[in-house]
Design a protein around this motif. Structure first.
Motif, PDB file in Angstrom:
ATOM      1  N   THR A  97       0.843  -1.199   0.000  1.00 41.19           N
ATOM      2  CA  THR A  97       0.000   0.000   0.000  1.00 41.19           C
ATOM      3  C   THR A  97       0.878   1.248   0.000  1.00 41.19           C
ATOM      4  OG1 THR A  97      -1.699  -1.188   1.236  1.00 41.19           O
ATOM      5  CG2 THR A  97      -1.853   1.209   1.208  1.00 41.19           C
ATOM      6  N   ASP A  98       0.471   2.248  -0.741  1.00 41.09           N
ATOM      7  CA  ASP A  98       1.222   3.502  -0.839  1.00 41.09           C
ATOM      8  C   ASP A  98       1.451   4.092   0.556  1.00 41.09           C
ATOM      9  OD1 ASP A  98       2.212   6.030  -1.352  1.00 41.09           O
ATOM     10  OD2 ASP A  98       0.649   6.584  -2.799  1.00 41.09           O
ATOM     11  N   PRO A  99       2.704   4.292   0.968  1.00 44.92           N
ATOM     12  CA  PRO A  99       2.980   4.814   2.315  1.00 44.92           C
ATOM     13  C   PRO A  99       2.495   6.241   2.527  1.00 44.92           C
ATOM     14  CG  PRO A  99       4.998   4.689   1.010  1.00 44.92           C
ATOM     15  CD  PRO A  99       3.944   3.976   0.232  1.00 44.92           C
ATOM     16  N   ALA A 100       2.145   6.954   1.451  1.00 45.80           N
ATOM     17  CA  ALA A 100       1.663   8.321   1.603  1.00 45.80           C
ATOM     18  C   ALA A 100       0.335   8.391   2.360  1.00 45.80           C
ATOM     19  CB  ALA A 100       1.507   8.976   0.231  1.00 45.80           C
ATOM     20  N   TRP A 101      -0.392   7.258   2.440  1.00 46.10           N
ATOM     21  CA  TRP A 101      -1.669   7.269   3.156  1.00 46.10           C
ATOM     22  C   TRP A 101      -1.481   7.276   4.673  1.00 46.10           C
ATOM     23  CZ3 TRP A 101      -5.788   8.833   0.932  1.00 46.10           C
ATOM     24  CH2 TRP A 101      -6.074   8.539  -0.393  1.00 46.10           C
ATOM     25  N   ARG A 130      -2.886  10.003   7.340  1.00 53.79           N
ATOM     26  CA  ARG A 130      -3.840  10.926   6.721  1.00 53.79           C
ATOM     27  C   ARG A 130      -5.255  10.691   7.250  1.00 53.79           C
ATOM     28  NH1 ARG A 130      -3.037  11.800   0.348  1.00 53.79           N
ATOM     29  NH2 ARG A 130      -4.118  13.728   0.934  1.00 53.79           N
ATOM     30  N   PRO A 132      -9.215  11.599   0.751  1.00 58.14           N
ATOM     31  CA  PRO A 132      -8.768  12.490   1.820  1.00 58.14           C
ATOM     32  C   PRO A 132      -9.938  13.359   2.281  1.00 58.14           C
ATOM     33  CG  PRO A 132      -7.300  12.596  -0.091  1.00 58.14           C
ATOM     34  CD  PRO A 132      -8.522  11.845  -0.530  1.00 58.14           C
TER      35      PRO A 132
END
Length: 330
Positions: free
Chosen positions: A79-83, A86, A112
């Motif tokens: 999973t994209d670590p940017a989440w 958030r 978001p």
């Protein structure tokens, strides 16, 4: 963590507040520390074990709930670590699990939460808001429109009143009792009437003798039957619920409506998705709904309950004792 579980289909008392293990996100998923979980009327049907579209009955035991907002606190593999970290909102679709302190969701369904929206508002818009925007696709509202909105103090009704007023339409709101009609007035309704009073239809005729141009019908039953007589020739009757049961129409009634060119459209399900278009129409409607709330054009009414009082929330919703979107907060 704590969650609300259903072990046996039946009354609201079958919802129990229990300690359960935290869920683990699978590949492509996130885990959300839930700040708000939406309660839908469909949840009460599934709890009773009533099979029907659009959602199948869950396997038991289950944690109900399909709409959550909160903070991403763990990621599944890939999973994209940017989440991580958030604040997000998501509609879980047919996967349950929302009535809990933690829930898992597919990362590709996340939105978001826009700046300035609290989690409960975001939850209302991801479900009730997207449905409202889907219904409104079928009505070309403007300054010449007269919109008749039963259940105007409910979750969808509140948003319909606000949106219609934003377009310049005239809004006739129907709600049960003085407290709910006052809410409809506060939301901008030009005329707010208690549909439990026997003279409400006469009042509509006195104020709008030419009739309403669109009926937003989530109620059905006798109220909708009376409302149909208040429509102008060529009006739209948009159906998206039948909480009071089928409309008692005779064949003569149907012939008369046809002669007046009143068009009835059932706008839920495939019709709504086709009208929205795109490769992912539900996500498109969710995005639009969140944007409308972020811009301040739509302000959902909220009724909040602690997570442990989910059974009370279900009872109140079934007894029409709630106003707006019902939200559970851990």
């Amino acid at each position: 963590m704590h969650a609300v579980r259903l072990h046996t289909f039946g009354p609201a008392e079958n919802l129990t507040y229990e300690s359960v293990p935290r869920p683990t996100p699978a590949p492509g998923q996130v885990r959300i520390a839930v700040a708000a979980a939406g309660v839908h009327l469909l949840d009460t049907s599934l709890r009773r074990g009533v099979q029907g579209p659009p959602a199948p009955l869950p396997a038991l035991p289950t944690v109900p709930g399909r709409e959550v907002a909160g903070t991403v606190d763990a990621l599944g593999p890939g999973t994209d670590p940017a989440w991580l970290g958030r604040t997000v909102v998501v509609h879980l679709g047919f996967a349950p699990g929302g009535y809990a302190e933690y829930a898992v969701a597919d990362a590709d369904r996340l939105h978001p939460v826009p700046t300035g929206l609290d989690p409960a508002t975001a939850v209302a818009m991801i479900g009730t808001g997207r449905t409202t925007l889907g219904i409104l696709q079928f009505a070309d509202l403007g300054p010449g429109s007269v919109a008749l909105v039963p259940a105007a103090a409910g979750g969808i009704g509140t948003l319909l009143v606000q949106y219609a007023k934003h377009t310049g339409a005239t809004v006739i709101a129907l709600a049960g009792g003085p407290a709910k009609t006052a809410r409809a007035t506060a939301n901008g309704a030009d005329l707010a009437l208690d549909y439990t009073r026997p003279d409400w239809a006469d009042t509509v005729r006195a104020h709008h003798p030419d009739g309403a141009t669109v009926l937003f019908d989530s109620v059905g039953g006798a109220t909708a039957r009376t409302a149909l007589d208040l429509l102008a020739d060529g009006a739209l009757h948009l159906v998206f619920g039948w909480s009071a049961g089928p409309i008692p129409l005779t064949e003569a009634d149907r012939t008369a409506l046809q002669a007046r060119s009143v068009t009835t459209l059932n706008v839920l399900g495939p019709a709504m998705l086709r009208r929205a278009g795109g490769n992912d129409p539900l996500r498109l409607l969710e995005t639009r709904a969140l944007a409308e709330a972020a811009a301040g054009r739509l302000r959902p009414a909220l009724q909040r309950y602690p997570l442990g009082e989910a059974a009370t929330a279900h009872r109140d919703l079934e007894n029409r004792a709630t106003t707006g979107k019902v939200v559970l907060e851990p």
